[in-house]
Write an enzyme that holds these catalytic residues in place. Structure first.
Site, PDB file in Angstrom:
ATOM      1  N   SER A  53      43.469  43.330  40.703  1.00 45.94           N
ATOM      2  CA  SER A  53      43.493  42.224  39.733  1.00 45.94           C
ATOM      3  C   SER A  53      43.629  42.763  38.308  1.00 45.94           C
ATOM      4  CB  SER A  53      42.194  41.424  39.826  1.00 45.94           C
ATOM      5  OG  SER A  53      42.037  40.912  41.121  1.00 45.94           O
ATOM      6  N   ALA A  54      44.414  42.053  37.505  1.00 44.05           N
ATOM      7  CA  ALA A  54      44.585  42.365  36.087  1.00 44.05           C
ATOM      8  C   ALA A  54      45.181  43.759  35.848  1.00 44.05           C
ATOM      9  CB  ALA A  54      43.261  42.196  35.321  1.00 44.05           C
ATOM     10  N   CYS A  55      46.110  44.165  36.732  1.00 39.86           N
ATOM     11  CA  CYS A  55      46.846  45.434  36.544  1.00 39.86           C
ATOM     12  C   CYS A  55      48.338  45.182  36.356  1.00 39.86           C
ATOM     13  CB  CYS A  55      46.627  46.360  37.729  1.00 39.86           C
ATOM     14  SG  CYS A  55      44.992  47.095  37.761  1.00 39.86           S
ATOM     15  N   ARG A  95      42.517  32.754  31.381  1.00 38.82           N
ATOM     16  CA  ARG A  95      43.611  32.545  32.333  1.00 38.82           C
ATOM     17  C   ARG A  95      44.473  31.349  31.968  1.00 38.82           C
ATOM     18  NH1 ARG A  95      43.897  36.184  37.007  1.00 38.82           N
ATOM     19  NH2 ARG A  95      42.127  37.537  36.650  1.00 38.82           N
ATOM     20  N   HIS A 109      47.397  41.280  49.015  1.00 39.11           N
ATOM     21  CA  HIS A 109      47.235  41.038  47.573  1.00 39.11           C
ATOM     22  C   HIS A 109      48.473  41.579  46.860  1.00 39.11           C
ATOM     23  CE1 HIS A 109      44.396  41.529  43.841  1.00 39.11           C
ATOM     24  NE2 HIS A 109      45.045  40.394  43.821  1.00 39.11           N
ATOM     25  N   TYR A 131      34.306  28.865  38.112  1.00 40.28           N
ATOM     26  CA  TYR A 131      35.397  29.756  37.681  1.00 40.28           C
ATOM     27  C   TYR A 131      36.455  29.926  38.777  1.00 40.28           C
ATOM     28  CZ  TYR A 131      38.223  33.792  37.026  1.00 40.28           C
ATOM     29  OH  TYR A 131      39.323  34.605  36.979  1.00 40.28           O
ATOM     30  N   LYS A 191      41.859  33.368  46.646  1.00 46.44           N
ATOM     31  CA  LYS A 191      41.365  34.603  47.256  1.00 46.44           C
ATOM     32  C   LYS A 191      40.576  34.315  48.540  1.00 46.44           C
ATOM     33  CE  LYS A 191      43.217  36.746  44.031  1.00 46.44           C
ATOM     34  NZ  LYS A 191      43.513  37.727  43.164  1.00 46.44           N
ATOM     35  N   ARG A 241      35.334  36.568  38.921  1.00 49.74           N
ATOM     36  CA  ARG A 241      34.862  36.651  40.301  1.00 49.74           C
ATOM     37  C   ARG A 241      33.559  37.453  40.334  1.00 49.74           C
ATOM     38  NH1 ARG A 241      37.477  39.880  42.835  1.00 49.74           N
ATOM     39  NH2 ARG A 241      39.138  40.398  41.372  1.00 49.74           N
ATOM     40  N   ASN A 246      59.984  49.086  33.826  1.00 48.54           N
ATOM     41  CA  ASN A 246      59.647  49.420  35.213  1.00 48.54           C
ATOM     42  C   ASN A 246      60.824  49.185  36.154  1.00 48.54           C
ATOM     43  OD1 ASN A 246      57.078  50.159  34.441  1.00 48.54           O
ATOM     44  ND2 ASN A 246      56.199  48.137  34.822  1.00 48.54           N
ATOM     45  N   ASP A 273      50.863  37.193  43.156  1.00 48.29           N
ATOM     46  CA  ASP A 273      49.504  37.589  43.532  1.00 48.29           C
ATOM     47  C   ASP A 273      49.293  37.791  45.028  1.00 48.29           C
ATOM     48  OD1 ASP A 273      46.853  38.216  42.691  1.00 48.29           O
ATOM     49  OD2 ASP A 273      46.163  36.236  43.294  1.00 48.29           O
TER      50      ASP A 273
HETATM   51  O1  SAT Z   1      39.972  35.244  39.656  1.00 49.05           O
HETATM   52  S1  SAT Z   1      41.035  35.357  40.665  1.00 49.05           S
HETATM   53  O2  SAT Z   1      40.501  35.969  41.868  1.00 49.05           O
HETATM   54  O3  SAT Z   1      41.582  34.061  40.991  1.00 49.05           O
HETATM   55  C1  SAT Z   1      42.271  36.320  40.046  1.00 49.05           C
HETATM   56  C2  SAT Z   1      42.091  37.750  40.335  1.00 49.05           C
HETATM   57  O4  SAT Z   1      41.004  38.302  40.155  1.00 49.05           O
HETATM   58  O5  SAT Z   1      43.077  38.383  40.765  1.00 49.05           O
HETATM   59 MN    MN Z   2      44.836  38.875  42.261  1.00 52.57          MN
END
Ligand code: SAT
Ligand code: MN
Length: 586
Positions: free
Chosen positions: A248-250, A370, A226, A197, A206, A69, A498, A277
């Site tokens: 994102s990515a956590c 991804r 989110h 992308y 998003k 993004r 967790n 998500d």
């Molecule tokens: O690239 S996306 O926005 O679809 C995924 C993300 O960043 O959470």
């Molecule tokens: Mn996300």
């Protein structure tokens, strides 16, 4: 496919603008999708993978300058600049339309226009919404067909209504300098140019489900967040649902699909994934907050996904999946990424499609590579996944990636305090967006890049929702799986473990367990986090259940500065919450 005049008019307008050679309406049928896959393979846009090991799976490589993004090129175009707020880039709608139409004009020449009707949420659900995306990319069509409900049936639900979101995507020539992801929340419109992308071009995700939908939610008194959604089933068969927001990515996908530790499984606990998500949440007839996952698939981060970290995600990707920017193992035509296993293929193409040189020390897969996989492939997909009314939420959890400061878990004192906790979230940046990685930034409710309007108003909306929900409101928590010791090692094991924290959260919601009051909220008594079967001492656990007042005082200064951004649109309630925190820390 439809007689809806608002749809037909807009499609005509777009046709005249981009001047395609052909127009194809996507009906979502398997025959149509299969013929598009064949075309994409013929053109090289998709590579078919080993059909025995990975049936129905394909690989796609984006342009090397188009891998994540682009927040600096993402705009909210509202008539008044102030309505986009200090955390969004803004452009005047009239100027934006003009500039974007100039870029889009004639850009489908020699190409096909695909018209994708889709529903976010189960088709016909009272919580669902409809969108139409126009694109010149088969990759987008095929990904949208996994990520959303693409079907001509959405037109039956839409009827003559004008309540649908317009999305125009033009690949153009993937020119970074002319890449724009623009949102017009006042017109239910999205325009994305010069990217191919995922997050920039799968406009249901998003762009619609968060940026446009957050604005709609404010008007219509619901929430677009989110957040993952998961259900925890106890041995008595009762299921409680948690919605959790992380940047994102956590690890949202990993948490959403977690497999509980052995002794929980033996007792009969199960975890069900509703979404990984995005959550759309509305007050139900019973007064509680109900949530759906508006998506129909997972656009998950590949690196780090493996048999131990997330076996459910891995299983989900073993069929009918599109991989983007992972490595191709040339020996058996399968895919590989860092962290999949300890045996990187020697004979491989890297994510750029170049022959891999093991001596180069370069990564095989892009860190933001991804998989796009159907939700129904997931072994732990919730039986409620298709439920039109959604699932009732007991707890909302906020979390960031913080090496220091934030304890493993704490509970906010009440809804207002919980909104404060969400508003002060901070996290280290990841590869999901272009820019520096590992820098701590404020990311309220993990919505910083996704809130489609003024964030001060967004906080006010959260406070309003709390008033509406009253004593039926979910309890609000904060977690941090990412605390590190002096040597930079993670202290908490994370992943399936967790579950131990989630269980404390559910116990708190049900009033089954006590807690310790601290200046930041309620923390667990160390003995109340179940460590059975885990190689961790209570003393180590205590180190991540501490509130370091000095460090928090410093944090409060950072929050104060952050809050000044919002000027008089910061709700007074939050200002008071901050004053209270500072007082409690003194
Ligand atoms: O690239 S996306 O926005 O679809 C995924 C993300 O960043 O959470
Ligand atoms: Mn996300």
């Amino acid at each position: 496919m439809t007689t809806n005049q608002t749809v037909l008019q807009w499609i005509n307008q777009m046709k005249e603008l981009v001047t395609p050679d052909n127009v194809v309406w996507i009906d979502g049928s398997e025959e149509q999708l299969e013929s598009l896959r064949k075309q994409a393979v013929a053109s090289g846009e998709l590579k078919p993978l080993n059909q025995e090991k990975l049936p129905g799976c394909y690989l796609h490589n984006t342009a090397v300058n188009d891998v994540a993004r682009v927040e600096h090129r993402t705009f909210i175009c509202t008539r008044k600049q102030d309505d986009a707020g200090p955390t969004n880039n803004w452009m005047d709608p009239e100027e934006a339309y003009k500039m974007l139409y100039d870029i889009a004009r004639g850009s489908y020449k020699g190409r096909t226009m695909y018209i994708i009707p889709y529903s976010m949420g189960p088709i016909g659900s009272p919580l669902a919404k409809i969108g139409i995306e126009v694109t010149d990319s088969i990759y987008v069509v095929l990904n949208m067909a996994i990520m959303t409900r693409v079907s001509s049936k959405v037109f039956d639900v839409l009827g003559d209504s004008n309540d649908w979101v317009r999305g125009l995507h033009c690949r153009c020539d993937i020119n970074e300098e002319k890449r724009y992801i623009c949102h017009f929340p006042e017109d239910n419109t999205i325009i994305s140019v010069n990217s191919g992308y995922g997050g920039n071009v799968l406009l249901g995700k998003k762009c619609f489900a968060l940026r446009i939908a957050s604005y709609q939610g404010k008007q219509e008194k619901w929430m677009a967040e989110h957040m993952l959604i998961l259900g925890i089933e106890n041995p008595q068969g009762e299921v409680k649902y948690i919605a959790a927001a992380f940047p994102s990515a956590c690890g949202k996908t990993n948490l959403a699909m977690l497999i509980p530790p052995e002794h929980y499984l033996k007792q009969g606990y199960k975890v069900w994934c509703v979404g990984d998500d995005i959550a759309w949440m509305r007050q139900g007839p019973d007064g509680r907050l109900w949530a759906i996952n508006p998506e129909n698939g997972f656009f998950g981060v590949a690196p780090g996904t493996n048999e131990k970290s997330n076996p459910n995600a891995l299983a989900t990707t073993r069929k009918n999946t599109i991989f983007t920017n992972v490595a191709l193992n040339l020996d058996d035509n399968t895919v590989w990424w860092e962290g999949l296993d300890k045996n990187p293929p020697k004979n491989a193409l890297n994510w750029k499609g170049e022959k891999y040189d093991p001596a180069s020390g370069e990564k095989l897969a892009h860190p933001n590579s991804r998989f796009t996989a159907p939700a129904k492939n997931c072994p732990c997909i919730s039986p409620e996944f298709e439920s039109p009314q959604g699932v009732p939420i007991s707890a909302i959890v906020f979390g960031g990636r913080r090496a220091k400061l934030a304890p493993l878990v704490y509970q906010s004192k009440d809804w207002e305090n919980g909104v404060f906790v969400g508003s002060i979230m901070a996290s280290e940046t990841t590869a999901a967006a272009t820019g520096a990685v590992g820098v701590v930034r404020r990311d309220p409710m993990a919505m910083l890049p996704f809130c489609g309007y003024h964030m001060g108003d967004y906080f006010a909306h959260w406070l309003e929702m709390g008033k509406m929900l009253g004593d039926k409101a979910p309890k609000i928590f904060h977690v941090n799986w990412f605390r590190q010791d002096e040597n930079g090692n993670f202290i908490w094991p994370g992943f399936g473990e967790n579950m131990r924290v989630l269980n404390w959260i559910i116990d708190r919601c049900e009033g089954k367990v006590d807690a310790v009051e601290t200046p930041i909220g309620y923390l667990p008594k160390p003995e109340d986090i179940d460590l059975t079967g885990l190689d961790m001492s209570v003393d180590t656990l205590k180190t991540i259940l501490e509130v370091d007042k000095d460090a928090w005082r410093e944090e409060a200064e950072g929050i104060k500065e952050f809050y000044t951004k919002f000027g008089d649109r910061l709700p007074a309630v939050l200002k008071n919450q901050l004053d209270n925190l500072i007082k409690n820390l003194a």
